[in-house]
Design a protein around this motif. Sequence first.
Motif, mmCIF file in Angstrom:
data_model
loop_
_atom_site.group_PDB
_atom_site.id
_atom_site.type_symbol
_atom_site.label_atom_id
_atom_site.label_comp_id
_atom_site.label_asym_id
_atom_site.label_seq_id
_atom_site.Cartn_x
_atom_site.Cartn_y
_atom_site.Cartn_z
ATOM 1 N N ILE A 45 107.275 71.035 -21.100
ATOM 2 C CA ILE A 45 107.875 71.313 -19.862
ATOM 3 C C ILE A 45 106.918 71.339 -19.225
ATOM 4 C CG2 ILE A 45 108.497 73.082 -18.179
ATOM 5 C CD1 ILE A 45 111.067 73.165 -18.874
ATOM 6 N N ALA A 46 106.205 72.511 -19.946
ATOM 7 C CA ALA A 46 104.454 72.448 -19.584
ATOM 8 C C ALA A 46 103.297 71.107 -19.526
ATOM 9 C CB ALA A 46 103.433 73.269 -20.664
ATOM 10 N N SER A 77 115.733 85.615 -16.107
ATOM 11 C CA SER A 77 115.458 85.048 -17.363
ATOM 12 C C SER A 77 113.513 84.469 -17.454
ATOM 13 C CB SER A 77 116.354 83.960 -16.450
ATOM 14 O OG SER A 77 115.713 83.116 -15.981
ATOM 15 N N THR A 121 112.542 82.033 -15.407
ATOM 16 C CA THR A 121 112.206 80.901 -14.228
ATOM 17 C C THR A 121 111.562 80.953 -12.678
ATOM 18 O OG1 THR A 121 115.092 81.444 -14.041
ATOM 19 C CG2 THR A 121 114.088 80.231 -15.709
ATOM 20 N N GLU A 173 117.889 67.504 -17.693
ATOM 21 C CA GLU A 173 117.516 67.827 -15.989
ATOM 22 C C GLU A 173 116.558 69.125 -16.124
ATOM 23 O OE1 GLU A 173 122.884 67.140 -15.148
ATOM 24 O OE2 GLU A 173 121.908 69.301 -15.941
ATOM 25 N N SER A 227 109.376 67.404 -10.830
ATOM 26 C CA SER A 227 109.872 67.693 -8.778
ATOM 27 C C SER A 227 109.659 68.589 -8.426
ATOM 28 C CB SER A 227 111.518 67.950 -8.551
ATOM 29 O OG SER A 227 112.777 67.519 -9.023
ATOM 30 N N MET A 228 108.634 69.984 -9.182
ATOM 31 C CA MET A 228 107.793 70.887 -8.317
ATOM 32 C C MET A 228 106.344 70.630 -8.530
ATOM 33 S SD MET A 228 109.294 73.178 -7.880
ATOM 34 C CE MET A 228 110.763 72.890 -7.673
ATOM 35 N N TYR A 229 105.952 69.396 -9.285
ATOM 36 C CA TYR A 229 104.590 68.410 -9.004
ATOM 37 C C TYR A 229 104.961 67.452 -8.101
ATOM 38 C CZ TYR A 229 103.700 71.623 -12.172
ATOM 39 O OH TYR A 229 103.385 72.922 -13.714
ATOM 40 N N ASN A 230 103.578 66.875 -7.292
ATOM 41 C CA ASN A 230 104.048 65.713 -6.448
ATOM 42 C C ASN A 230 103.296 64.656 -7.365
ATOM 43 O OD1 ASN A 230 103.860 67.659 -4.725
ATOM 44 N ND2 ASN A 230 101.526 67.386 -4.796
ATOM 45 N N TYR A 285 101.398 75.661 -17.681
ATOM 46 C CA TYR A 285 101.929 76.864 -18.122
ATOM 47 C C TYR A 285 102.958 76.651 -19.180
ATOM 48 C CZ TYR A 285 103.017 82.092 -17.865
ATOM 49 O OH TYR A 285 102.861 83.332 -18.769
ATOM 50 N N PHE A 305 113.616 69.256 -13.506
ATOM 51 C CA PHE A 305 113.405 70.147 -12.009
ATOM 52 C C PHE A 305 112.220 70.085 -12.271
ATOM 53 C CE2 PHE A 305 113.580 74.641 -11.006
ATOM 54 C CZ PHE A 305 113.443 74.612 -9.751
ATOM 55 N N PHE A 306 111.680 70.741 -13.099
ATOM 56 C CA PHE A 306 110.374 70.682 -13.188
ATOM 57 C C PHE A 306 109.196 69.819 -12.686
ATOM 58 C CE2 PHE A 306 111.969 74.978 -15.595
ATOM 59 C CZ PHE A 306 111.293 75.922 -14.936
ATOM 60 N N ALA A 340 111.773 80.356 -20.726
ATOM 61 C CA ALA A 340 112.032 79.901 -19.113
ATOM 62 C C ALA A 340 112.949 79.307 -18.499
ATOM 63 C CB ALA A 340 111.067 80.656 -17.791
ATOM 64 N N LEU A 341 114.076 78.927 -18.702
ATOM 65 C CA LEU A 341 115.470 77.618 -19.033
ATOM 66 C C LEU A 341 116.461 77.996 -18.671
ATOM 67 C CD1 LEU A 341 114.670 76.407 -22.425
ATOM 68 C CD2 LEU A 341 112.955 75.438 -20.916
ATOM 69 N N TYR A 342 116.366 77.173 -17.846
ATOM 70 C CA TYR A 342 117.933 77.112 -16.677
ATOM 71 C C TYR A 342 119.206 76.862 -17.812
ATOM 72 C CZ TYR A 342 115.262 77.518 -12.970
ATOM 73 O OH TYR A 342 114.346 78.062 -12.077
ATOM 74 N N ASN A 399 98.845 72.577 -9.487
ATOM 75 C CA ASN A 399 98.949 71.098 -10.354
ATOM 76 C C ASN A 399 97.810 70.793 -11.756
ATOM 77 O OD1 ASN A 399 100.541 70.095 -8.688
ATOM 78 N ND2 ASN A 399 99.665 70.096 -6.548
#
Lengths: 266, 338
Positions: A172-173, B172, B174, A120, A127-130, A105, A124-125, A111-113, A101
């Motif tokens: 994102i990082a 990728s 990810t 989006e 949402s990986m954190y609180n 990084y 999404f990323f 590393a993207l969708y 947390n």
Amino acid sequence: MSDYSLLFLLKERRKNLENKVDKNTTASPCIQISHVNRIFGKKQVLFDISLDIPFSKIIGILGPSGSGKTTLVKMIAGIDEATSGEVFVLNEKMPKLSLMNKIGYMAQADALYGELSAEENLYFFASMYNFPRTKKKQRIAEVLELVNLTEFSKLQVKQFSGGMKRRLSLAIALIHEPPILILDEPTVGIDPILRKSIWEELRRICENGTTIIVTTHVMDELEKCDSLGMIRDGKLIAVGSPAELKAASSSTTIEEAFLYFGGAST
Amino acid sequence: MRMIAIMIRILQQLRHDKRTMALMIVAPIFVLTLMSFIFSGIDYDPKIGVINAPLQFINNLEDHDAHVTRYSEFDAAEALRLSQIDAIVNFENGVPHIEMEGSDANKNKAVLMLIQKVNQEQITVIEPEITYLYGYEDMTTFDNIGPTLIGFFVFFFVFLIAGVSFLGERTSGTLERLLATPLRRWELVLGYLLGFGTFTIIQSTLIAWYSISVLDVMMVGSFGLVLLITILTAMVALSLGTFISAFANNELQMIQFIPIIIVPQVFFSGLFDLSTMHPWLQAVAPLMPLWYVADALKNVMIRGNGWDFISHDMYVLLGLCAFFMIANIVTLKKYRKI
């Protein structure tokens, strides 16, 4: 953007104060790497690396491709684990889930969708954190602004240029305001003007209390770091501020210094 | 909830990727439609050439819809050589001699069946009354293989798409990026199950509905049970696909798993009669997930059986799904130990 940056600055300061309290209670460094070896199969990638990284500094890790930079930062990020030796982040042994947390990084490869929009991806990323839900939206807007991607927030990432993807990866990082930021070659494929503004931003974030670890082999960026660690063939060959390293090797540029230390080690 | 975030992301990705979505729904429907045309085809009516045949015999043949042509010996041989007819029936001194064209096993069988029928009619016997416990008199091949095909196509497409999708996460970068967050490995695997699971519920419903209502494949059981089976099938395919993707480095290598993992399952799923196989080959069948799927679907659709008859299959499928998921979670350790 300047007005905005000021706001950001103030906010980061506030957060910084909290970090400072933490810092004063513990005398130990932010990140402590002690006698780390990493062996993949039969190949040893890192040899007995020991390095202390203090709070609120930008640390540059430099070295040629394949020297082990990425492996080292991955261990700090908690994705990889040392074969022997220990990595402590904020006094806790890595890898540890709860510490993730506190780490932002940015990987070497974006590393993207691709199918998702910038927004989006960030959502999404995040949402990986609180995160509280309302804070999430606000934070996404902030980091998009920071990397100059606000107008492209609805665009699918696969239509992004290389530089835009790099910037989104950086955003994102930064999304969860981590006290430790690990950037693996953050400015590859980014034009000089944007590179300058990103470095200014990194400096600003750092002054607000964030510890930043950057790997690079772009020599002119190294001058901007507070401290440098030179890696060659998996060995840490020199540590110090750019000025110290230049003085120790009686060279005028970091490049010369690197060649000096690299030559001396062989 | 990180799991829910992954589920939402997968659905968003699918929404943006119309082509994949179409592949998962339109492709199975298209192939099922084609197969229904092929396997519901009317019985083949053999073409018979006759030489010196009595009129009664010809009439009998024609009563059974055979195409009968009178030939001289020379013309008959020529017609047979050119495959214009399937067989010659030559009455030499009143004794019929049959010469087959012989290149197509199905046509051979049709001719022999026909001749047999005609022969039987000459000896008058009391025709037995035939009733069917399951199925019905004019049950087509497609009625028989339809349930298996529904299961197979759901399994195949979900396996492929989920596998490639999870593989994409590895290639990728990810996946590595995700594991640099506090995301737990099981949250990732369950998130995938939820995301693709939601989509496959829609997919399975559409495929099952289309097969039953439009293609008119035989269906005497509960539609709810059919749905339950197909969704569970999708879950097994999903967990297997994502797990197997760990052993592929790119999409092509993922495709290479089709002949190894998917095709053998087709052979053992019940499309082909297992009882004529070598006993040790028969023992392989219960190792194939699709065998349970086909068994359950046939029980419901053709025999109209209820839960009691398929519960065993369902528990096995559930167990397989859980097994592959746990295997996947363990395999992910390769990327992050914790």
